[in-house]
Design a protein around this motif. Sequence first.
Motif, PDB file in Angstrom:
ATOM      1  N   ARG A  27      37.528  48.551  12.286  1.00 23.30           N
ATOM      2  CA  ARG A  27      36.714  47.367  12.593  1.00 23.30           C
ATOM      3  C   ARG A  27      36.470  47.345  14.089  1.00 23.30           C
ATOM      4  N   GLY A  28      35.589  46.479  14.496  1.00 26.40           N
ATOM      5  CA  GLY A  28      35.342  46.262  15.906  1.00 26.40           C
ATOM      6  C   GLY A  28      35.859  44.899  16.317  1.00 26.40           C
ATOM      7  N   ILE A  29      36.272  44.778  17.552  1.00 26.90           N
ATOM      8  CA  ILE A  29      36.675  43.496  18.115  1.00 26.90           C
ATOM      9  C   ILE A  29      36.002  43.386  19.486  1.00 26.90           C
ATOM     10  N   THR A  30      35.257  42.321  19.685  1.00 23.28           N
ATOM     11  CA  THR A  30      34.586  42.104  20.952  1.00 23.28           C
ATOM     12  C   THR A  30      35.455  41.220  21.832  1.00 23.28           C
ATOM     13  N   ILE A  31      35.668  41.677  23.053  1.00 21.60           N
ATOM     14  CA  ILE A  31      36.553  40.996  23.993  1.00 21.60           C
ATOM     15  C   ILE A  31      35.812  40.891  25.324  1.00 21.60           C
ATOM     16  N   ARG A  32      35.790  39.702  25.888  1.00 20.47           N
ATOM     17  CA  ARG A  32      35.133  39.538  27.183  1.00 20.47           C
ATOM     18  C   ARG A  32      35.870  40.317  28.259  1.00 20.47           C
ATOM     19  N   GLN A  33      35.113  40.746  29.239  1.00 21.79           N
ATOM     20  CA  GLN A  33      35.714  41.357  30.415  1.00 21.79           C
ATOM     21  C   GLN A  33      36.212  40.254  31.337  1.00 21.79           C
ATOM     22  N   PRO A  34      37.280  40.424  32.030  1.00 20.97           N
ATOM     23  CA  PRO A  34      38.041  41.651  32.261  1.00 20.97           C
ATOM     24  C   PRO A  34      39.127  41.910  31.229  1.00 20.97           C
ATOM     25  N   TRP A  35      39.243  41.050  30.231  1.00 19.28           N
ATOM     26  CA  TRP A  35      40.339  41.163  29.255  1.00 19.28           C
ATOM     27  C   TRP A  35      40.300  42.482  28.487  1.00 19.28           C
ATOM     28  N   ALA A  36      39.092  42.976  28.147  1.00 20.21           N
ATOM     29  CA  ALA A  36      38.995  44.238  27.411  1.00 20.21           C
ATOM     30  C   ALA A  36      39.583  45.391  28.222  1.00 20.21           C
ATOM     31  N   THR A  37      39.260  45.444  29.497  1.00 13.92           N
ATOM     32  CA  THR A  37      39.797  46.509  30.343  1.00 13.92           C
ATOM     33  C   THR A  37      41.296  46.329  30.567  1.00 13.92           C
ATOM     34  N   CYS A  38      41.769  45.105  30.592  1.00 14.85           N
ATOM     35  CA  CYS A  38      43.218  44.878  30.720  1.00 14.85           C
ATOM     36  C   CYS A  38      43.973  45.490  29.549  1.00 14.85           C
ATOM     37  N   ILE A  39      43.363  45.485  28.355  1.00 14.60           N
ATOM     38  CA  ILE A  39      44.008  46.109  27.194  1.00 14.60           C
ATOM     39  C   ILE A  39      44.184  47.605  27.447  1.00 14.60           C
ATOM     40  N   LEU A  40      43.190  48.238  28.038  1.00  8.30           N
ATOM     41  CA  LEU A  40      43.317  49.663  28.351  1.00  8.30           C
ATOM     42  C   LEU A  40      44.423  49.915  29.361  1.00  8.30           C
ATOM     43  N   ALA A  41      44.717  48.899  30.176  1.00  4.16           N
ATOM     44  CA  ALA A  41      45.708  49.041  31.250  1.00  4.16           C
ATOM     45  C   ALA A  41      47.083  48.512  30.868  1.00  4.16           C
ATOM     46  N   ASP A  42      47.325  48.242  29.604  1.00  5.51           N
ATOM     47  CA  ASP A  42      48.657  47.862  29.100  1.00  5.51           C
ATOM     48  C   ASP A  42      48.782  46.438  28.574  1.00  5.51           C
ATOM     49  N   LYS A  43      47.729  45.691  28.489  1.00  2.00           N
ATOM     50  CA  LYS A  43      47.783  44.373  27.826  1.00  2.00           C
ATOM     51  C   LYS A  43      47.843  44.654  26.324  1.00  2.00           C
ATOM     52  N   ARG A  44      48.873  44.211  25.644  1.00  2.00           N
ATOM     53  CA  ARG A  44      49.022  44.518  24.222  1.00  2.00           C
ATOM     54  C   ARG A  44      48.925  43.282  23.331  1.00  2.00           C
ATOM     55  N   VAL A  45      48.578  42.146  23.919  1.00  2.00           N
ATOM     56  CA  VAL A  45      48.382  40.919  23.149  1.00  2.00           C
ATOM     57  C   VAL A  45      46.985  40.386  23.451  1.00  2.00           C
ATOM     58  N   GLU A  46      46.177  40.229  22.414  1.00  2.00           N
ATOM     59  CA  GLU A  46      44.867  39.603  22.554  1.00  2.00           C
ATOM     60  C   GLU A  46      44.967  38.212  21.922  1.00  2.00           C
ATOM     61  N   ASN A  47      44.557  37.198  22.656  1.00  3.70           N
ATOM     62  CA  ASN A  47      44.677  35.814  22.208  1.00  3.70           C
ATOM     63  C   ASN A  47      43.404  35.373  21.491  1.00  3.70           C
ATOM     64  N   ARG A  48      43.572  34.774  20.310  1.00  7.29           N
ATOM     65  CA  ARG A  48      42.445  34.305  19.509  1.00  7.29           C
ATOM     66  C   ARG A  48      42.762  32.925  18.940  1.00  7.29           C
ATOM     67  N   PRO A  49      41.742  32.091  18.730  1.00  3.20           N
ATOM     68  CA  PRO A  49      41.995  30.744  18.214  1.00  3.20           C
ATOM     69  C   PRO A  49      42.413  30.715  16.737  1.00  3.20           C
ATOM     70  N   VAL A  50      42.077  31.769  15.987  1.00  3.49           N
ATOM     71  CA  VAL A  50      42.419  31.808  14.557  1.00  3.49           C
ATOM     72  C   VAL A  50      43.098  33.137  14.225  1.00  3.49           C
ATOM     73  N   ALA A  51      43.812  33.141  13.109  1.00  3.74           N
ATOM     74  CA  ALA A  51      44.494  34.362  12.649  1.00  3.74           C
ATOM     75  C   ALA A  51      43.480  35.372  12.133  1.00  3.74           C
ATOM     76  N   TRP A  52      43.821  36.633  12.243  1.00  4.43           N
ATOM     77  CA  TRP A  52      42.992  37.720  11.721  1.00  4.43           C
ATOM     78  C   TRP A  52      43.748  38.415  10.601  1.00  4.43           C
ATOM     79  N   PRO A  53      43.157  38.582   9.426  1.00  8.56           N
ATOM     80  CA  PRO A  53      43.838  39.281   8.341  1.00  8.56           C
ATOM     81  C   PRO A  53      43.799  40.805   8.489  1.00  8.56           C
ATOM     82  N   TRP A  54      42.847  41.341   9.256  1.00  8.59           N
ATOM     83  CA  TRP A  54      42.693  42.796   9.386  1.00  8.59           C
ATOM     84  C   TRP A  54      43.885  43.423  10.088  1.00  8.59           C
ATOM     85  N   ARG A  55      44.346  44.549   9.554  1.00  5.54           N
ATOM     86  CA  ARG A  55      45.339  45.386  10.215  1.00  5.54           C
ATOM     87  C   ARG A  55      44.814  46.812  10.169  1.00  5.54           C
ATOM     88  N   GLY A  56      44.964  47.519  11.242  1.00  8.36           N
ATOM     89  CA  GLY A  56      44.488  48.893  11.294  1.00  8.36           C
ATOM     90  C   GLY A  56      43.745  49.139  12.593  1.00  8.36           C
TER      91      GLY A  56
END
Length: 146
Positions: free
Chosen positions: A13-42
Amino acid sequence: MSAVTLPEGDWIRGITIRQPWATCILADKRVENRPVAWPWRGWVLLHSGKQLDRLALRDPLVATALRGRDLHLGAVIGVARLVDCHPDRGPEQCTSPWAQREVHHLVLDDVRELPLPVPAIGALSAWKPSQHLVDQVLQQLPGLRP
């Protein structure tokens, strides 16, 4: 199983993340914050949105993570495995400095940065990428498979 025989977007699947948060994930951010739960895993394509959160650039944690990195907009910049999604459990249990309070935490693992960003249009919720987009990503990450 080759990418050619995979049903379009069924394993990723795809997940759209605003910058700079998307690039922070590449740099070791391993938690993305969302207002609702996501059922997708993978596997998820990490898609940087077209908007820049300029206020976030003042955060010292963000500034440190971004040092020496480009902020690409409107492109897939990496992939990751979404391994968990849980509501905030408080600072005693959610120890990541990236975890915000009173939201759901998408927990990412096995993050891989693309050598070249792939321009794409995303969506706010989990979205199915086209086979063409998946093929472009797999060209850069040939070892990536479901």
